[in-house]
Write a protein that holds these residues in place. Structure first.
Motif, PDB file in Angstrom:
ATOM      1  N   PHE A  14       2.700   1.674  -3.196  1.00  0.00           N
ATOM      2  CA  PHE A  14       1.769   2.078  -4.249  1.00  0.00           C
ATOM      3  C   PHE A  14       1.475   3.574  -4.165  1.00  0.00           C
ATOM      4  CE2 PHE A  14      -2.676   2.950  -5.320  1.00  0.00           C
ATOM      5  CZ  PHE A  14      -2.634   2.671  -6.672  1.00  0.00           C
ATOM      6  N   LEU A  15       1.313   4.032  -2.940  1.00  0.00           N
ATOM      7  CA  LEU A  15       1.002   5.444  -2.733  1.00  0.00           C
ATOM      8  C   LEU A  15       2.138   6.339  -3.202  1.00  0.00           C
ATOM      9  CD1 LEU A  15      -0.839   5.755   0.663  1.00  0.00           C
ATOM     10  CD2 LEU A  15      -1.648   6.337  -1.618  1.00  0.00           C
ATOM     11  N   ALA A  72       3.774  13.764 -14.154  1.00  0.00           N
ATOM     12  CA  ALA A  72       2.839  14.080 -15.230  1.00  0.00           C
ATOM     13  C   ALA A  72       2.524  15.561 -15.246  1.00  0.00           C
ATOM     14  CB  ALA A  72       1.563  13.272 -15.060  1.00  0.00           C
ATOM     15  N   SER A  73       2.467  16.181 -14.063  1.00  0.00           N
ATOM     16  CA  SER A  73       2.072  17.576 -14.018  1.00  0.00           C
ATOM     17  C   SER A  73       3.139  18.480 -14.604  1.00  0.00           C
ATOM     18  CB  SER A  73       1.769  17.983 -12.578  1.00  0.00           C
ATOM     19  OG  SER A  73       2.971  18.087 -11.862  1.00  0.00           O
ATOM     20  N   GLN A  78      -2.288  23.826 -23.096  1.00  0.00           N
ATOM     21  CA  GLN A  78      -3.720  23.989 -23.259  1.00  0.00           C
ATOM     22  C   GLN A  78      -4.101  25.436 -22.967  1.00  0.00           C
ATOM     23  OE1 GLN A  78      -6.038  21.350 -20.773  1.00  0.00           O
ATOM     24  NE2 GLN A  78      -7.730  21.389 -22.201  1.00  0.00           N
ATOM     25  N   MET A 109       0.833  -1.208   0.000  1.00  0.00           N
ATOM     26  CA  MET A 109       0.000   0.000   0.000  1.00  0.00           C
ATOM     27  C   MET A 109       0.872   1.264   0.000  1.00  0.00           C
ATOM     28  SD  MET A 109      -3.207   0.895   0.083  1.00  0.00           S
ATOM     29  CE  MET A 109      -4.120   2.383   0.310  1.00  0.00           C
ATOM     30  N   ALA A 138       2.046  11.306 -10.443  1.00  0.00           N
ATOM     31  CA  ALA A 138       1.211  12.489 -10.585  1.00  0.00           C
ATOM     32  C   ALA A 138       2.064  13.735 -10.766  1.00  0.00           C
ATOM     33  CB  ALA A 138       0.328  12.641  -9.355  1.00  0.00           C
ATOM     34  N   ILE A 139       3.133  13.828  -9.973  1.00  0.00           N
ATOM     35  CA  ILE A 139       3.965  15.027 -10.036  1.00  0.00           C
ATOM     36  C   ILE A 139       4.753  15.056 -11.343  1.00  0.00           C
ATOM     37  CG2 ILE A 139       5.956  16.152  -8.972  1.00  0.00           C
ATOM     38  CD1 ILE A 139       4.612  15.149  -6.257  1.00  0.00           C
ATOM     39  N   GLN A 186       2.774  19.142 -18.250  1.00  0.00           N
ATOM     40  CA  GLN A 186       1.492  19.590 -18.756  1.00  0.00           C
ATOM     41  C   GLN A 186       1.388  21.087 -19.022  1.00  0.00           C
ATOM     42  OE1 GLN A 186      -1.553  20.844 -16.963  1.00  0.00           O
ATOM     43  NE2 GLN A 186      -3.164  19.910 -18.167  1.00  0.00           N
TER      44      GLN A 186
END
Lengths: 345, 495
Positions: A4-5, A15-16, A23, A1, A12-13, A19
């Motif tokens: 995984f976290l 990917a950000s 857009q 767990m 997430a970081i 970005q």
């Protein structure tokens, strides 16, 4: 767990970081939002690129976000139902936004509307001022608390019904247009208040901007659909709001004549109906290089296909610019001429 | 005398019984009032939402003309032009550009998009015919459903006499009184009544009829509308076209899939909830993954390990306090922390989920602590007694018994997060987002925000869409609560 976290947050970081900037992001006026959203959708469909994100924050907060800085993580456009103010442009410049381009997309009339079942009325700006202001001059010109309970108290030609006017809260762009275009000229048409303006401009401003709180003027929020429903429920109440609501809800509500002219698509576009305001989109020229879609988006917005007299925004209730102004605005959008402080108030 | 004593006692008893009865009735009335409110809300929503679940469509055959699309650059083809030609073929006598545009606008803009999709998937279609169910525009759909104006239809039961009178026509029919604004449809034309008199009516041509003299009974019909042309979105001519298509049996009402499969759109008939649903899912997932471990760990520490002193008391008071803080405050906190300090992407479900996690954390901690406290101390003491470490006793014995309570609290907290809009305003999730998000860092919106955004749009068709979205949101929340009850019943243990 736990593993995984950690993995999930790392992902997430990562990917950000990739970005930012690709857009288009737009914030601002709730009145312009339906139009900009339609253009954003058409742009996304036509180009296959990411559909711009359009936020409805209200003109003031939208411009504030727009002027927060020039970095990639700041917004690219601001919608506004009023012109940018001089000090807002100053804030922009101070925060590093070097060049702002003002695009005028069309007009929106402000209509006094009531339910189809209600009485048909014709009012003047002065009568509207007398109906809405907290304090009005009595016959000696002394300011007293507004004594008018019924429309017929103001003028015998008006209906014998209690005055109830619904409108937007003081922060809205619609409200500042009502102040500038109805209340101020309405107050100026009364001799004693005209004198006051000459003597004490500050006091005059307070006088016409302070509206009554005894139930005759109601701040009904920014949700125009809710206002339309309230009008239907009470045929004696009126609303002062954007004409596009009347244009799109013609089977439920109707617009009153102001100064002898009823608002229609034609009368607002030709300038015959006087209570109208231009709608703006502000573009951050500094972002042209980092957000490559911006130029294409501006081209989509400022085209006859969108804002011309036959354009798809006209079907959504936008009142188009007259032909020569339209041409000039489209040219201006192509040239991307930056806004200067002396163009603003 | 015993008699008097009895009476006094009886009176007191009667009085008590009466009070009891009155109290019960009051309680029942409270329930009844609540039930009436709820029934009214649900019925009102249901009635308003019904039109949103169906859409109107008609079959349309579109010729993919090679001169309008280049098979090497399909995306730049003139697909709206093809659809315009296709529908114009169905309605002869429509020649002017403006009328052709109006006729085309009876259809949804999605028709041209769908043709484009099909041709892109199969370029060999260039030069061939494509047949599809063309969705009608929201305005046409609302008109057909009687939401714009109520239409009264008269079948012509007597012959209609029709005589040209200069540009206009003189019409009359026995037993039918024409009204101004009424529309008369003959087999080839359509007339609008302009003036009425005792012996007949004067009418102007909307579509010039070929026939003169008389039209047999049963060959003509007329339509009366409750609203004048200027207060409808659908003009008389468009109403004539729609009536023609209906008479030809072309128009079908079908289940509106777009409501579930599309992202947001400014065209009501194309606007769907999929984007908001996925956005809600991502957001809730982030909330759950952040708030559950943090909340349970905090609760475990406070309940099992922390020393009882001023400091932990202070923490406890603060947690209870946080549970009552207005949600907009968490939005402001999120703006300052996640967007401005950590630089996470604005409008993303990641940030939304983190903000909502802050919002539900106090709830989860409080619920988890209550659940841990309700486990009888004898269980932990027994574990410690046979030599388990404190950690072992907690994880092997206390936690499993507290799980149902923790889960119920968590699910109720998550259900609350699912219905929040206020904290999302500050982090830019109240926005028009047409693309369905694919990652948690993509711009996204959530179901309650979609409800709010649709409710503010001026198009009348969005009103039924809004009600439909509310019903769907309520169903999702109901599922969450049902899950909470199910989990509680399944794992609950009583002592």
């Amino acid at each position: 767990m736990t593993r995984f976290l950690i993995a999930a947050s790392a992902l997430a970081i990562a990917a950000s970081a990739a970005q930012a900037g690709d857009q288009i992001r737009i914030t601002g006026s709730g009145t312009v939002y339906p139009f900009t959203a339609a253009v954003a959708e058409a742009f996304g469909k036509a180009t296959g690129k990411k559909t711009p994100v359009v936020e409805a924050t209200g003109s003031g907060p939208g411009i504030k976000l727009f002027c927060a800085g020039a970095g990639d993580d700041t917004v690219d456009f601001a919608d506004a139902s009023r012109a940018m103010k001089k000090d807002e442009l100053d804030t922009c410049t101070k925060n590093g936004v070097k060049e702002v381009v003002q695009l005028t997309i069309g007009y929106d009339g402000i209509a006094l509307a009531n339910a189809k079942a209600g009485p048909a009325v014709a009012v003047t700006k002065q009568q509207l001022f007398l109906a809405m202001a907290k304090q009005v001059p009595d016959k000696d010109g002394k300011l007293v608390d507004n004594p008018y309970k019924m429309w017929s108290d103001i003028d015998a030609s008006l209906p014998k019904a209690n005055i109830v006017i619904l409108s937007h809260p003081a922060t809205s762009g619609t409200r500042s247009s009502i102040e500038d275009q109805i209340l101020k000229p309405g107050a100026e048409s009364i001799a004693s208040l005209k004198d006051l303006e000459g003597k004490d401009a500050k006091a005059f401003e307070v006088e016409f901007k302070t509206l009554r709180s005894d139930g005759a003027f109601v701040e009904a929020g920014e949700n125009d659909n809710a206002i339309v429903q309230k009008l239907e429920a009470d045929p004696n109440s009126f609303a002062l709001f954007g004409f596009s609501n009347v244009a799109l809800n013609g089977s439920k509500i109707k617009a009153a004549k102001i100064e002898g002219e009823a608002p229609t698509m034609e009368s607002v576009a030709s300038g015959k109906y006087k209570v109208s305001r231009p709608l703006f989109v502000y573009a951050k020229k500094d972002h042209l290089a980092s957000t490559p879609d911006m130029a294409a988006f501006i081209a989509e917005y400022m085209s006859a296909k969108a804002i011309g007299p036959e354009g798809y925004l006209v079907d959504k209730g936008l009142i188009p610019l007259p032909a020569d102004k339209l041409k000039a605005e489209i040219e201006n959008a192509k040239a991307m001429k930056a806004l200067t402080a002396d163009q603003l108030k | 005398m015993p008699d008097i004593v009895l009476t006094a006692q009886q009176q007191r008893t009667r009085k008590r019984n009466l009070t009891e009865k009155r109290f019960r009735r009051l309680c029942f009335a409270a329930i009844a009032v609540t039930a009436v409110f709820l029934a009214f809300l649900v019925m009102n929503l249901g009635i308003k939402a019904v039109p949103a679940f169906t859409s109107s469509a008609m079959p349309l055959t579109i010729n993919v003309e090679p001169d309008k699309v280049d098979s090497t650059a399909i995306a730049s083809g003139d697909f709206p032009g093809m659809v315009k030609d296709a529908i114009a073929k169905l309605m002869p006598k429509v020649e002017s550009r403006a009328d052709r545009k109006k006729l085309y606008q009876l259809l949804s803009g999605s028709v041209a998009d769908e043709v484009q999709h099909r041709v892109m998937a199969d370029p060999s279609l260039v030069g061939k015919d494509v047949t599809l169910q063309a969705t009608l525009s929201a305005d046409a759909d609302m008109f057909l459903k009687g939401q714009q104006t109520s239409t009264t239809k008269f079948a012509g039961t007597a012959p209609l006499s029709l005589a040209a009178d200069g540009e206009a026509f003189k019409i009359s029919a026995q037993g039918h009184g024409f009204k101004a604004g009424e529309i008369v449809l003959t087999p080839t034309g359509a007339l609008r009544v302009t003036e009425t008199s005792a012996e007949g009516a004067k009418a102007e041509a909307l579509v010039a009829p070929d026939e003169t003299g008389a039209v047999a009974a049963g060959q003509w019909q007329s339509l009366q509308f409750s609203d004048g042309e200027d207060s409808r979105r659908t003009s008389d001519l468009e109403a004539v076209w729609l009536q023609r298509f209906t008479d030809q049996g072309k128009i079908q009402s079908m289940f509106d899939k777009a409501l579930f499969t599309n992202g947001d759109s400014r065209a009501p008939e194309q606007a769907g909830l999929r984007g908001a649903f996925i956005g809600s899912l991502f957001t809730i997932l982030v909330t759950l993954l952040t708030a559950l471990p943090l909340g349970v760990a905090a609760a475990l520490y406070l309940e099992e390990f922390a020393p009882k002193n001023r400091f932990t008391d202070l923490i406890e008071v603060n947690i209870n306090n946080l549970a009552a803080v207005p949600s907009i405050i968490f939005g402001l906190l999120g703006l300052a922390m996640f967007l401005n300090f950590f630089g996470l992407p604005r409008s993303s479900s990641l940030v939304g989920g983190l903000v909502l996690a802050l919002l539900v954390l106090p709830t989860i901690i409080i619920a988890s602590r209550a659940a841990l406290r309700s486990v009888p101390p004898s269980i932990k003491e027994a574990a410690l007694g046979v030599g388990a470490s404190h950690q072992q006793a907690v994880f092997h014995h206390v936690m499993p018994l507290a799980v149902p309570g923790i889960l119920t609290g968590t699910i109720l907290g998550i259900a609350r997060a699912l219905g929040e809009t206020a904290p999302l305003l500050m982090i830019g999730m109240i926005a028009f987002i047409a693309d369905v998000p694919g990652r948690i860092t993509d711009a996204a919106t959530v179901l309650p925000v979609q409800v709010y955004l649709w409710s503010t749009l001026p198009e009348a068709a969005f009103r039924s869409r809004t009600s439909a979205a509310i019903i769907i949101l309520m169903i999702v929340l109901l599922c969450f609560n049902a899950l909470a009850i199910f989990l509680r019943n399944k794992f609950e243990r009583r002592w």
